[in-house]
Design a protein around this motif. Structure first.
Motif, PDB file in Angstrom:
ATOM      1  N   ILE A 248       0.853  -1.044  -0.097  1.00 38.59           N
ATOM      2  CA  ILE A 248      -0.411  -0.148   0.017  1.00 38.59           C
ATOM      3  C   ILE A 248       1.118   1.438  -0.277  1.00 38.59           C
ATOM      4  CG2 ILE A 248      -1.488   1.438   1.675  1.00 38.59           C
ATOM      5  CD1 ILE A 248      -2.838  -1.329   1.879  1.00 38.59           C
ATOM      6  N   GLY A 249       2.030   1.137   0.694  1.00 41.09           N
ATOM      7  CA  GLY A 249       2.935   2.553   0.855  1.00 41.09           C
ATOM      8  C   GLY A 249       3.592   2.895  -0.206  1.00 41.09           C
ATOM      9  N   ALA A 250       3.526   1.340  -1.287  1.00 37.64           N
ATOM     10  CA  ALA A 250       4.320   1.872  -2.847  1.00 37.64           C
ATOM     11  C   ALA A 250       3.129   2.102  -3.127  1.00 37.64           C
ATOM     12  CB  ALA A 250       4.685   0.628  -3.692  1.00 37.64           C
ATOM     13  N   ALA A 251       2.285   1.439  -3.354  1.00 36.54           N
ATOM     14  CA  ALA A 251       0.590   2.000  -4.002  1.00 36.54           C
ATOM     15  C   ALA A 251       0.495   3.701  -3.866  1.00 36.54           C
ATOM     16  CB  ALA A 251       0.296   1.690  -4.016  1.00 36.54           C
ATOM     17  N   PHE A 252       0.953   3.882  -2.762  1.00 35.60           N
ATOM     18  CA  PHE A 252       0.186   5.339  -2.324  1.00 35.60           C
ATOM     19  C   PHE A 252       1.584   6.955  -2.391  1.00 35.60           C
ATOM     20  CE2 PHE A 252       0.606   9.381   0.901  1.00 35.60           C
ATOM     21  CZ  PHE A 252      -0.570   9.508   0.152  1.00 35.60           C
ATOM     22  N   THR A 253       2.465   5.793  -2.563  1.00 31.79           N
ATOM     23  CA  THR A 253       3.714   6.534  -2.963  1.00 31.79           C
ATOM     24  C   THR A 253       3.921   7.047  -4.906  1.00 31.79           C
ATOM     25  OG1 THR A 253       5.650   5.883  -1.477  1.00 31.79           O
ATOM     26  CG2 THR A 253       6.185   6.761  -3.306  1.00 31.79           C
TER      27      THR A 253
ATOM     28  N   VAL B 202       1.724   9.573  -5.568  1.00 32.54           N
ATOM     29  CA  VAL B 202       1.614  11.115  -4.771  1.00 32.54           C
ATOM     30  C   VAL B 202       2.913  11.408  -5.624  1.00 32.54           C
ATOM     31  CG1 VAL B 202       3.134  12.567  -3.058  1.00 32.54           C
ATOM     32  CG2 VAL B 202       0.487  10.783  -2.067  1.00 32.54           C
ATOM     33  N   SER B 203       3.229  10.923  -6.319  1.00 35.75           N
ATOM     34  CA  SER B 203       4.546  10.476  -7.173  1.00 35.75           C
ATOM     35  C   SER B 203       4.134  11.867  -8.316  1.00 35.75           C
ATOM     36  CB  SER B 203       5.829  10.378  -8.182  1.00 35.75           C
ATOM     37  OG  SER B 203       5.790   9.708  -6.099  1.00 35.75           O
ATOM     38  N   GLN B 204       2.855  10.781  -8.967  1.00 37.21           N
ATOM     39  CA  GLN B 204       2.163  10.920 -10.243  1.00 37.21           C
ATOM     40  C   GLN B 204       1.114  12.443 -10.053  1.00 37.21           C
ATOM     41  OE1 GLN B 204       2.604   9.664 -12.676  1.00 37.21           O
ATOM     42  NE2 GLN B 204       1.328  11.415 -14.102  1.00 37.21           N
TER      43      GLN B 204
ATOM     44  N   ILE C 157      10.844  22.015  -5.360  1.00 40.56           N
ATOM     45  CA  ILE C 157       9.958  22.178  -4.552  1.00 40.56           C
ATOM     46  C   ILE C 157       8.531  20.871  -4.530  1.00 40.56           C
ATOM     47  CG2 ILE C 157       7.745  23.961  -4.733  1.00 40.56           C
ATOM     48  CD1 ILE C 157      10.050  25.910  -6.107  1.00 40.56           C
ATOM     49  N   THR C 158       8.454  20.937  -6.301  1.00 41.86           N
ATOM     50  CA  THR C 158       7.596  19.667  -6.353  1.00 41.86           C
ATOM     51  C   THR C 158       8.195  18.327  -5.506  1.00 41.86           C
ATOM     52  OG1 THR C 158       7.350  20.510  -8.747  1.00 41.86           O
ATOM     53  CG2 THR C 158       6.992  17.834  -8.001  1.00 41.86           C
ATOM     54  N   ALA C 159       9.604  18.152  -4.683  1.00 42.17           N
ATOM     55  CA  ALA C 159       9.849  16.934  -3.993  1.00 42.17           C
ATOM     56  C   ALA C 159       8.990  17.353  -3.021  1.00 42.17           C
ATOM     57  CB  ALA C 159      10.683  16.382  -4.763  1.00 42.17           C
ATOM     58  N   LEU C 160       9.662  18.708  -2.289  1.00 44.51           N
ATOM     59  CA  LEU C 160       8.957  19.429  -1.516  1.00 44.51           C
ATOM     60  C   LEU C 160       7.374  18.905  -1.274  1.00 44.51           C
ATOM     61  CD1 LEU C 160      10.006  20.590   1.460  1.00 44.51           C
ATOM     62  CD2 LEU C 160       9.958  22.807   0.338  1.00 44.51           C
ATOM     63  N   ILE C 161       7.150  19.174  -1.906  1.00 48.36           N
ATOM     64  CA  ILE C 161       5.650  19.386  -1.608  1.00 48.36           C
ATOM     65  C   ILE C 161       4.865  18.159  -1.192  1.00 48.36           C
ATOM     66  CG2 ILE C 161       3.038  19.954  -2.907  1.00 48.36           C
ATOM     67  CD1 ILE C 161       4.379  22.302  -3.595  1.00 48.36           C
ATOM     68  N   VAL C 162       5.559  17.295  -2.953  1.00 49.97           N
ATOM     69  CA  VAL C 162       5.558  15.242  -2.467  1.00 49.97           C
ATOM     70  C   VAL C 162       4.764  14.980  -1.058  1.00 49.97           C
ATOM     71  CG1 VAL C 162       5.261  13.216  -3.248  1.00 49.97           C
ATOM     72  CG2 VAL C 162       4.833  15.442  -5.367  1.00 49.97           C
ATOM     73  N   PHE C 163       6.394  14.921  -0.740  1.00 45.58           N
ATOM     74  CA  PHE C 163       6.888  14.994   0.646  1.00 45.58           C
ATOM     75  C   PHE C 163       5.735  15.211   1.843  1.00 45.58           C
ATOM     76  CE2 PHE C 163       9.117  15.575   4.975  1.00 45.58           C
ATOM     77  CZ  PHE C 163       9.269  14.236   5.193  1.00 45.58           C
ATOM     78  N   LEU C 164       5.618  16.426   2.179  1.00 44.28           N
ATOM     79  CA  LEU C 164       4.578  16.776   2.721  1.00 44.28           C
ATOM     80  C   LEU C 164       2.641  16.351   2.480  1.00 44.28           C
ATOM     81  CD1 LEU C 164       5.600  21.028   2.805  1.00 44.28           C
ATOM     82  CD2 LEU C 164       5.992  19.005   5.168  1.00 44.28           C
ATOM     83  N   LEU C 165       2.711  16.519   1.449  1.00 44.96           N
ATOM     84  CA  LEU C 165       1.227  15.351   1.227  1.00 44.96           C
ATOM     85  C   LEU C 165       1.908  14.371   1.971  1.00 44.96           C
ATOM     86  CD1 LEU C 165       0.287  16.548  -2.436  1.00 44.96           C
ATOM     87  CD2 LEU C 165      -0.211  17.538   0.117  1.00 44.96           C
TER      88      LEU C 165
ATOM     89  N   ALA D 244      -0.869  12.699   4.265  1.00 46.66           N
ATOM     90  CA  ALA D 244      -1.217  11.750   4.722  1.00 46.66           C
ATOM     91  C   ALA D 244      -1.151  10.571   5.787  1.00 46.66           C
ATOM     92  CB  ALA D 244      -1.570  11.594   3.507  1.00 46.66           C
ATOM     93  N   LEU D 245      -0.253  10.606   5.891  1.00 49.45           N
ATOM     94  CA  LEU D 245       0.287   9.434   6.575  1.00 49.45           C
ATOM     95  C   LEU D 245      -0.597   9.691   7.648  1.00 49.45           C
ATOM     96  CD1 LEU D 245       3.226   8.032   5.368  1.00 49.45           C
ATOM     97  CD2 LEU D 245       1.381   7.072   5.462  1.00 49.45           C
ATOM     98  N   TYR D 246       0.075  10.984   8.723  1.00 50.75           N
ATOM     99  CA  TYR D 246      -0.275  11.373   9.627  1.00 50.75           C
ATOM    100  C   TYR D 246      -1.982  10.486  10.381  1.00 50.75           C
ATOM    101  CZ  TYR D 246      -0.874  13.323  14.212  1.00 50.75           C
ATOM    102  OH  TYR D 246      -1.509  14.128  15.038  1.00 50.75           O
ATOM    103  N   TYR D 247      -2.169  12.147   8.991  1.00 48.82           N
ATOM    104  CA  TYR D 247      -4.026  11.464   9.627  1.00 48.82           C
ATOM    105  C   TYR D 247      -4.860  10.473   9.049  1.00 48.82           C
ATOM    106  CZ  TYR D 247      -3.194  16.840  10.464  1.00 48.82           C
ATOM    107  OH  TYR D 247      -3.269  18.352  10.596  1.00 48.82           O
ATOM    108  N   VAL D 248      -4.416   9.461   8.582  1.00 42.65           N
ATOM    109  CA  VAL D 248      -4.968   7.749   7.806  1.00 42.65           C
ATOM    110  C   VAL D 248      -4.414   6.833   9.115  1.00 42.65           C
ATOM    111  CG1 VAL D 248      -5.184   6.255   6.129  1.00 42.65           C
ATOM    112  CG2 VAL D 248      -4.930   8.542   5.422  1.00 42.65           C
ATOM    113  N   VAL D 249      -3.129   6.900   9.772  1.00 38.76           N
ATOM    114  CA  VAL D 249      -2.699   6.301  10.249  1.00 38.76           C
ATOM    115  C   VAL D 249      -2.886   6.665  11.735  1.00 38.76           C
ATOM    116  CG1 VAL D 249      -1.224   4.123  10.577  1.00 38.76           C
ATOM    117  CG2 VAL D 249      -1.612   4.902   8.158  1.00 38.76           C
ATOM    118  N   VAL D 250      -1.710   7.787  11.654  1.00 41.60           N
ATOM    119  CA  VAL D 250      -0.943   8.117  13.081  1.00 41.60           C
ATOM    120  C   VAL D 250      -2.007   7.953  14.206  1.00 41.60           C
ATOM    121  CG1 VAL D 250       0.892   9.226  14.482  1.00 41.60           C
ATOM    122  CG2 VAL D 250       1.745   8.094  12.218  1.00 41.60           C
ATOM    123  N   ALA D 251      -2.819   9.081  13.231  1.00 43.88           N
ATOM    124  CA  ALA D 251      -3.795  10.010  14.127  1.00 43.88           C
ATOM    125  C   ALA D 251      -4.699   9.177  14.444  1.00 43.88           C
ATOM    126  CB  ALA D 251      -4.594  11.411  14.016  1.00 43.88           C
ATOM    127  N   PRO D 252      -5.551   8.178  13.617  1.00 41.84           N
ATOM    128  CA  PRO D 252      -6.212   7.706  14.219  1.00 41.84           C
ATOM    129  C   PRO D 252      -5.843   6.059  15.348  1.00 41.84           C
ATOM    130  CG  PRO D 252      -6.246   7.498  12.198  1.00 41.84           C
ATOM    131  CD  PRO D 252      -5.258   8.133  12.708  1.00 41.84           C
TER     132      PRO D 252
END
Length: 126
Positions: free
Chosen positions: A23-28, A31-33, A69-77, A81-89
């Motif tokens: 799932i992490g690979a698919a998500f990456t 987000v990269s695309q 800048i694109t890579a930085l925004i992708v990293f932040l997204l 997403a990982l924080y709000y979908v996995v860590v926070a719950p």
């Protein structure tokens, strides 16, 4: 040595880890695309870049700040997403368990307890 490995595989952690990696690979990839399809053209529009997005030259060295800048925004997204979908719950669930509002997982069934006792007895006989 092998019994520890066998116990590790039987616990299910390996399957959970494999699912997480897939799932992490698919998500990456997703987000990269997104970065390539939407963020890079947006940076081109903002910076007035032509086909090459956000670059400048000093002597012969080309600085591609648009890709950074694109890579930085992708990293932040990805991190958000990982924080709000996995860590926070998971933090919320752990907090509820500490307060006693969420019941702990059910104990093993009688069959599992009986099979565990049989296994332990067979090991003791050896």
């Amino acid at each position: 040595m092998f019994s520890g490995f066998r116990d590790f595989i039987r616990r299910g952690n390996v399957i959970d880890l494999a699912v997480g990696v897939v799932i992490g690979a698919a998500f990456t990839t997703l987000v990269s695309q997104f970065g390539k399809s939407f963020l890079t053209p947006l940076i081109q529009l903002v910076t007035g870049g032509n086909k090459v997005s956000g670059t400048f030259k000093i002597r012969e060295a080309v600085f591609d700040y648009g890709s950074f800048i694109t890579a930085l925004i992708v990293f932040l997204l990805t991190a958000a997403a990982l924080y709000y979908v996995v860590v926070a719950p998971m933090n919320r669930l752990n907090e509820l368990r500490r307060r006693g509002q969420e019941p702990d997982p059910a104990p093993p069934s009688e069959e599992v307890v009986l099979l565990t006792e049989i296994r332990d007895e067979l090991r003791n006989r050896r």
